[in-house]
Design a protein around this motif. Sequence first.
Motif: not given
Length: 1155
Positions: A655, A657, A660, A664, A719-723, A727, A731
């Motif tokens: 986790n 988050s 993240i 950005k 980027t960390p939230d790339s689809k 993840n 992570h």
Amino acid sequence: MAVPARTCGASRPGPERTARPWPGCGPQPGPGTRRPTSGPPRPLWLLLPLLLLLPLLAAPSASAYSFPQQHTMQHWARRLEQEVDGVMRIFGGVQQLREIYKDNRNLFEVQENEPQKLVEKVAGDIESLLDRKVQALKRLADAAENFQKAHRWQDNIKEEDIVYYDAKADAELDDPESEDVERGSKANTLRLDFIEDPNFKNKVNYSYAAVQIPTDIYKGSTVILNELNWTEALENVFMENRRQDPTLLWQVFGSATGVTRYYPATPWRAPKKIDLYDVRRRPWYIQGASSPKDMVIIVDVSGSVSGLTLKLMKTSVCEMLDTLSDDDYVNVASFNEKAQPVSCFTHLVQANVRNKKVFKEAVQGMVAKGTTGYKAGFEYAFDQLQNSNITRANCNKMIMMFTDGGEDRVQDVFEKYNWPNRTVRVFTFSVGQHNYDVTPLQWMACANKGYYFEIPSIGAIRINTQEYLDVLGRPMVLAGKEAKQVQWTNVYEDALGLGLVVTGTLPVFNLTQDGPGEKKNQLILGVMGIDVALNDIKRLTPNYTLGANGYVFAIDLNGYVLLHPNLKPQTTNFREPVTLDFLDAELEDENKEEIRRSMIDGNKGHKQIRTLVKSLDERYIDEVTRNYTWVPIRSTNYSLGLVLPPYSTFYLQANLSDQILQVKLPISKLKDFEFLLPSSFESEGHVFIAPREYCKDLNASDNNTEFLKNFIELMEKVTPDSKQCNNFLLHNLILDTGITQQLVERVWRDQDLNTYSLLAVFAATDGGITRVFPNKAAEDWTENPEPFNASFYRRSLDNHGYVFKPPHQDALLRPLELENDTMGILVSTAVELSLGRRTLRPAVVGVKLDLEAWAEKFKVLASNRTHQDQPQKCGPNSHCEMDCEVNNEDLLCVLIDDGGFLVLSNQNHQWDQVGRFFSEVDANLMLALYNNSFYTRKESYDYQAACAPQPPGNLGAAPRGVFVPTVADFLNLAWWTSAAAWSLFQQLLYGLIYHSWFQADPAEAEGNPETRESSCVMKQTQYYFGSVNASYNAIIDCGNCSRLFHAQRLTNTNLLFVVAEKPLCSQCEAGRLLQKETHCPADGPEQCELVQRPRYRRGPHICFDYNATEDTSDCGRGASFPPSLGVLVSLQLLLLLGLPPRPQPQVLVHASRRL
């Protein structure tokens, strides 16, 4: 130095158990010898001298060493245990790593694997995937039936009227031997451009479908041209299906005429030599074209059947067997005056690959003699089919008779066994050229709802041994929509290079009628199929949340695995399905038999069991606890199972988050990412990352350094939230990077590894990180960078304590070379983490011991030294016990692991044998350990192995499969008027022109299937610790060569400490335990015994073997053409004068195929 004389005697008693010696001085029992069982007691007076002698062996004598006392060796064992435990506590960092996890508790969550929910979700996902393919199949089958019904038959159709892409055209045009063969007909063949598609592992063209026509079918025949004409309309349906479901792979229509139309178009993968592919012989076509079969093949071996005719019969039977699948049952018998089975099978057996191989080998031994007795053959066949005490298909029943002809119609037999219901179909085959009246054979077939075929030459075998499927398809066609049910096949190898697939099949029926009010057509047009790659199904299963030893598997109604981590065929034959039984994929036991049966029956269930598992490197056996959960996959023949160890009930999920939200920028800016960079390796240790699919655009590589480089470069952009990235994997990888770095910081960096003779320390995690410290140790690191595929990792999770893993050595290779003290022994242990009431094992830590240094340390620890002083030596009048340091010339001291492999020895000359099975080092001692129950043996069979081809026994000049006449044949006028002379003369003529038919091209030898490895069965033997946990002494009883030995398990390790007198002679070494994998020439366990206890299975739920409206009037017609010498000579002269460049292949299609 005097050593007490070694004498025959009873076992030396231990504190808890008395060993069981082998009496006498003869050969010791080998691996196949049963251990001694309790028998009548010996008279006490015989044992008295031996009992009196034992204390003397242990007591010191003047100026002599004695064998160590038991309490002394127990003391050595404790010292060894303490030394290992001390090193692991200091350097392993188990406790420190637990604290690190707890200190970083805010960076991860603990998730639970709920087996029932998991398995139901995966089953539902697989069902949805397959259902999409089913809908596409139904659209194709309906469209095909409508297209064919609307098609108008054209008698005068020509090749130039049909334009299509011939998948084999490019290969034929590029063939230097083809010259101008059929170049005129290639004018109507499309030339296409192709693009590489990774989903198909091939170059494809999405705008067209491709056509493949078997080599022995003439492409220009009226039947084939009409088939090509109406199937062209399928291309639009193929494309529409792909538009609705872009994940579709091969869509195929296999026609009963032999034409295959598949989409998307791709060039045919033709073999180097003759292409024998015929869609009607593919496993998926056979399963879709008819219901299961009970078949008895009877072969006439009377004296009139000889020479070429007998050879044709043998080949015909083998080809007939190839039309059967695992849903079918079969037996083969020969008959003259009497009937008898050709093999050891006395009843119907499943037509699986191994049983069919037994039949094929047995058929080659048939010898012609005696007189023809149809009655004996048919009575035997009917008795076989009426036997209800065996497992069988219980659907279509048929008798296939191969004969050269006869007068008897055996009507009384049919009246007794088959009339009036005619539940058994009779197919008759007239084989060879002869003058016999074939009317009786035609009558037999017509009177019993069968078909009559003629096989005059070898070219007619393949087509005529598969046409019977048309007859079996009649009830399916007449059943209409009721029979339109999708079936899913066994696993098999895709002919176009897709790898392992399963295929959904749906039969396509002829809906035409000959005229108003006429009967409905009974012909099956073919089978529609859509492939599903196993890899696509695997993607629906959880990969890394189940831990290293958790997995998903699936089986079919035969018990064969569809999914399983052990489904890894080394070589595949695209003509045969890949049939690995669940009980062969794992080590069989009663619990697994019960689970398998429940899954086949379509039940849900859950069970926790104790079972044996084989290590990833197949050298070790572990007894473990596993939880099995299973559910059926609805609308299919499959059942899905989930296997979880108790310690994998929970898993960590990173986790990140908070980090993240703060970052950005690319992932490379995240905290802890810097410890993945090679620039940090010198101070933080080398990092190997598991080659997982972290992101879609990540380039895979077998070189871990290159893979890490590719990963870092991609992380600079993502980027960390790339689809596009997973993840969970990404992570967890970064989390474990930071956690293992903290282990370096807290434990490893400040320790001097040389002090304890360590080459390296390491940690591996579920998240995919393997950190090796110091950096230079990575140069000699040979373990798999994927922890889930590393044997040390998986075994450490399954075993408590410290697991030793010596370097692997093959007995056939030269011993290891010890250079610069770099040869090491891995010692690893799992890190068990308790968070509240949740327990899990997210990592494994360990050390790598310097082999030479620890071998010296081993001597010291197993010696009489009290401190690090000089070794104790006996003076002239002192009394001492031998130890492993001073007396290494007389005393053998070894550490052996739980698989029976040598780990350490006090004998310097054995250091290069570390890692070998101990029987190769000291067969006599290893056999004694086995006989005294320190080790248990487990034998199993690997049905997926690959073996080098066996050299052919007869290297004649004639091409394979060609009949070679004897001198007697040449002198026999009757032979010259037979088909043998005709066939041989043609082959010789063609061979003179086409030399390559007779002589293999050396350049093509590598690609020739007969020079490649072929599938075979290998027998595997593993050893593991038995029930003995005690420490005790024993005598290897061998007369004047008897040896004292002591054996004791080291607690909290997988090691056995053994001290033994060195052997004085070798006359007791007749018995040698074998551990290496061995080839089974008989294909594993004796098939004749296995069929007597068949495994549980269920056939398909549907059966179409009867329809009251079936028209049986079309039952085959033939004309006997006795060749004359004049006609043959005239034809051959014409052949010589106007010989075409290559023989025009014949189209062998029934007249009823005129649509």
